[in-house]
Design a protein around this motif. Sequence first.
Motif, PDB file in Angstrom:
ATOM      1  N   CYS A  34      -3.675  -9.501  -9.480  1.00 25.55           N
ATOM      2  CA  CYS A  34      -2.738  -8.845  -8.565  1.00 25.55           C
ATOM      3  C   CYS A  34      -1.522  -9.698  -8.257  1.00 25.55           C
ATOM      4  O   CYS A  34      -0.639  -9.283  -7.509  1.00 25.55           O
ATOM      5  CB  CYS A  34      -3.437  -8.422  -7.286  1.00 25.55           C
ATOM      6  N   LEU A  58     -12.231   2.754   5.850  1.00 22.94           N
ATOM      7  CA  LEU A  58     -11.201   1.730   5.633  1.00 22.94           C
ATOM      8  C   LEU A  58     -11.161   0.718   6.774  1.00 22.94           C
ATOM      9  O   LEU A  58     -10.775  -0.424   6.591  1.00 22.94           O
ATOM     10  CB  LEU A  58      -9.836   2.404   5.540  1.00 22.94           C
ATOM     11  N   TYR A  97     -10.121  -3.091   6.923  1.00 21.55           N
ATOM     12  CA  TYR A  97      -8.914  -3.500   7.648  1.00 21.55           C
ATOM     13  C   TYR A  97      -9.188  -3.542   9.146  1.00 21.55           C
ATOM     14  O   TYR A  97      -8.782  -2.650   9.880  1.00 21.55           O
ATOM     15  CB  TYR A  97      -7.770  -2.543   7.323  1.00 21.55           C
ATOM     16  N   CYS A 150      -1.946 -10.150  -0.566  1.00 24.79           N
ATOM     17  CA  CYS A 150      -2.244  -8.938   0.191  1.00 24.79           C
ATOM     18  C   CYS A 150      -2.800  -9.306   1.559  1.00 24.79           C
ATOM     19  O   CYS A 150      -3.031 -10.480   1.854  1.00 24.79           O
ATOM     20  CB  CYS A 150      -3.246  -8.091  -0.578  1.00 24.79           C
ATOM     21  N   ALA A 151      -3.033  -8.314   2.386  1.00 22.22           N
ATOM     22  CA  ALA A 151      -3.531  -8.558   3.743  1.00 22.22           C
ATOM     23  C   ALA A 151      -4.874  -9.278   3.707  1.00 22.22           C
ATOM     24  O   ALA A 151      -5.125 -10.167   4.528  1.00 22.22           O
ATOM     25  CB  ALA A 151      -3.666  -7.232   4.485  1.00 22.22           C
ATOM     26  N   ASP A 198      -6.380   4.909  -2.527  1.00 17.07           N
ATOM     27  CA  ASP A 198      -7.655   5.242  -3.175  1.00 17.07           C
ATOM     28  C   ASP A 198      -8.587   5.944  -2.201  1.00 17.07           C
ATOM     29  O   ASP A 198      -9.298   6.888  -2.574  1.00 17.07           O
ATOM     30  CB  ASP A 198      -8.303   3.964  -3.717  1.00 17.07           C
ATOM     31  N   SER A 199      -8.579   5.499  -0.948  1.00 15.68           N
ATOM     32  CA  SER A 199      -9.465   6.134   0.046  1.00 15.68           C
ATOM     33  C   SER A 199      -9.052   7.579   0.295  1.00 15.68           C
ATOM     34  O   SER A 199      -9.830   8.372   0.823  1.00 15.68           O
ATOM     35  CB  SER A 199      -9.450   5.345   1.356  1.00 15.68           C
ATOM     36  N   HIS A 205      -1.352  -4.255  -3.225  1.00  9.02           N
ATOM     37  CA  HIS A 205      -2.806  -4.155  -3.327  1.00  9.02           C
ATOM     38  C   HIS A 205      -3.405  -3.395  -2.154  1.00  9.02           C
ATOM     39  O   HIS A 205      -4.352  -2.632  -2.307  1.00  9.02           O
ATOM     40  CB  HIS A 205      -3.400  -5.563  -3.412  1.00  9.02           C
ATOM     41  N   ASP A 206      -2.858  -3.624  -0.977  1.00  6.61           N
ATOM     42  CA  ASP A 206      -3.336  -2.901   0.206  1.00  6.61           C
ATOM     43  C   ASP A 206      -2.951  -1.426   0.106  1.00  6.61           C
ATOM     44  O   ASP A 206      -3.729  -0.544   0.474  1.00  6.61           O
ATOM     45  CB  ASP A 206      -2.763  -3.528   1.482  1.00  6.61           C
ATOM     46  N   HIS A 219     -14.141   9.643  -3.159  1.00  4.32           N
ATOM     47  CA  HIS A 219     -14.327   9.391  -1.720  1.00  4.32           C
ATOM     48  C   HIS A 219     -14.198  10.692  -0.919  1.00  4.32           C
ATOM     49  O   HIS A 219     -13.565  10.732   0.134  1.00  4.32           O
ATOM     50  CB  HIS A 219     -13.320   8.362  -1.203  1.00  4.32           C
ATOM     51  N   THR A 233      -5.520   0.264  -2.189  1.00  2.45           N
ATOM     52  CA  THR A 233      -6.833   0.515  -1.588  1.00  2.45           C
ATOM     53  C   THR A 233      -6.777   1.704  -0.635  1.00  2.45           C
ATOM     54  O   THR A 233      -7.669   2.552  -0.622  1.00  2.45           O
ATOM     55  CB  THR A 233      -7.335  -0.736  -0.849  1.00  2.45           C
ATOM     56  N   ILE A 234      -5.716   1.770   0.166  1.00  2.00           N
ATOM     57  CA  ILE A 234      -5.624   2.860   1.153  1.00  2.00           C
ATOM     58  C   ILE A 234      -5.385   4.196   0.445  1.00  2.00           C
ATOM     59  O   ILE A 234      -5.983   5.215   0.787  1.00  2.00           O
ATOM     60  CB  ILE A 234      -4.526   2.554   2.192  1.00  2.00           C
ATOM     61  N   ARG A 252     -11.723  -5.773  -4.154  1.00  4.02           N
ATOM     62  CA  ARG A 252     -10.993  -6.664  -3.265  1.00  4.02           C
ATOM     63  C   ARG A 252     -11.712  -7.987  -2.992  1.00  4.02           C
ATOM     64  O   ARG A 252     -11.213  -8.810  -2.218  1.00  4.02           O
ATOM     65  CB  ARG A 252     -10.731  -5.950  -1.933  1.00  4.02           C
ATOM     66  N   MET A 278     -17.284   5.523  -0.367  1.00  5.37           N
ATOM     67  CA  MET A 278     -16.554   4.362   0.177  1.00  5.37           C
ATOM     68  C   MET A 278     -16.762   4.305   1.687  1.00  5.37           C
ATOM     69  O   MET A 278     -16.772   5.319   2.371  1.00  5.37           O
ATOM     70  CB  MET A 278     -15.055   4.527  -0.117  1.00  5.37           C
TER      71      MET A 278
END
Lengths: 146, 406
Positions: free
Chosen positions: A39, A4, A8, A64-65, B351-352, B344-345, B19, B348-349, A121, A1
């Motif tokens: 979602c 982040l 973001y 979401c963001a 998951d990282s 959802h955010d 990850h 994702t975080i 996403r 991955m």
Amino acid sequence: MSDLRDLYQEVIFDHNRHPRNYGPFPEANRHADGFNALCGDRLSLNVLVQDGVITEARFEGSGCAISTASASLMTEALKGKTEKEIAKFFEGFHHMVKGEPYTVDMGKLAVLAGVSEFPARVKCATLAWHTLNAALHQADQPVSTE
Amino acid sequence: MFDPHAWRRQFPILDREVHGKPLVYLDNAATTQKPLAVLNAERHYYEQLNANIHRGVHALSQEASEAFEGAREKVRGFIGAQQVEEIIFTRGATEAINLVAQSWGRSTLKPGDEILISAMEHHANIVPWQMICEAMGAKLKVIPMDDRGVLLVDQLDQLLTEKTRLVGVTLVSNALGTVNPVDDIIRKAHAVGALVLVDGAQAVAHMAVNVTALDCDFFVFSGHKLYAPTGTGVLYGKKALLNAMPPYQGGGDMILQVTFEKTTYNQLPYKFEAGTPHIAGVIGLGAAVDFVQSVGLDQIAAHEDRLLQEATALAEQFHGLRIIGTAPGKASILSFVVAGVHPHDIGTILDSEGVAIRTGHHCAMPVMDRFCLPATARASFALYNTLDEVDALFRALYRVEKMFLK
């Protein structure tokens, strides 16, 4: 991955915390609702089109963001563009978030390019654009990213 | 003292990294990981027994049939059914509910009849009833719940009427973790002559169930939430009811005799098992039942409760976090939202950081509507999770806070 931070970016946090063009827009002449069934993101988009040019776009909803920032950035980018220019933009945006080659200059929207490294996403980023597509083509049904 | 580390060695996937971080798998309510016993049982079938069942006179077919029927007997014992032919294998809990809705519903329901479900059902225990109600002119009614996620069973006296034909209720809510008082509901439903279908999908890996003691009419669950392969599930039904119901699907194995004029259906359970089933998966389900019983459901329940209590305590200290579902005696599920961050955010975080949780509506959109939320984040525990993993969840959540709420 990927990191982040590619996803973001500060611009995205900023648009998430303070979405631009957020709120009701009764003067609009194009409207569509978008829904991401996966979602639960919901988006209501209102657009004013005059002589084939988008003069104003506003949105409401919860997401979401990524989906909120994408909608916020999109409504900024739309102003003053013709429907034809928008169609090219839409195509370019799609290629960008899927990590495919694109030739259109995406301007500020380029901050969403990091989404391509997070396949789960992509739908968040494209919800606003699918909704715009429905609004401009006057589809009656709420659009879904499914 | 229960030692999850000893059991973790049985789950090869738990050794992998995500990850670059050790996997912390907390999405067990969606599906559980599979132990070696299950993987080996499937592999053994394909390497040594692979043949179609209930047909051949050759050795492989007979051995495969024995292994498949052996799994049926294991499942019977596991849920305390009295007769083995009351165990029908399906693709999952969803198909089992659709089977009852279509077969029983189509042959029984009349206009004006009522089906009663609870406010915390999974879509799998809502949509099949909506479909059959619409087709038959019946009405779907809902038992409401309070802000903790506790069903308002005192309203059953009003909701249950002589028109109620069936009550569909989940034993454990997948979105909230609530354990429902199904014994109470069954007693009250039977008093007005209604049948009860209990959705055990979220329950069977976490608590011992005895369908005979419960006296439920139908009980369904999915194999894959019980450490067994995906594509396996079980419908238990009382024999008299199943005998009276018409077949759900037509095809091979569900017949005794076929001519172009008429077909004589097979006896239970084969009447409801048209076509070649997921033989390897069902054999794997039998192995999963053995595995869970060797660990011990009481031990599993106590261990998962420790994890839930620890997670709940940490959640209560986390600024801006709200637990969704605060019923007393919950099972293994921590559903939550954090102010200012969309689930959802969070997903994702986390998951990282290698932490796998579920985010979204958990296939229970009416539950989300009830709490006026678009989605929640959900951590759900299994027998192999550890207190260290609960800590890892909250370390990752503090990273979310740092990124989003600075």
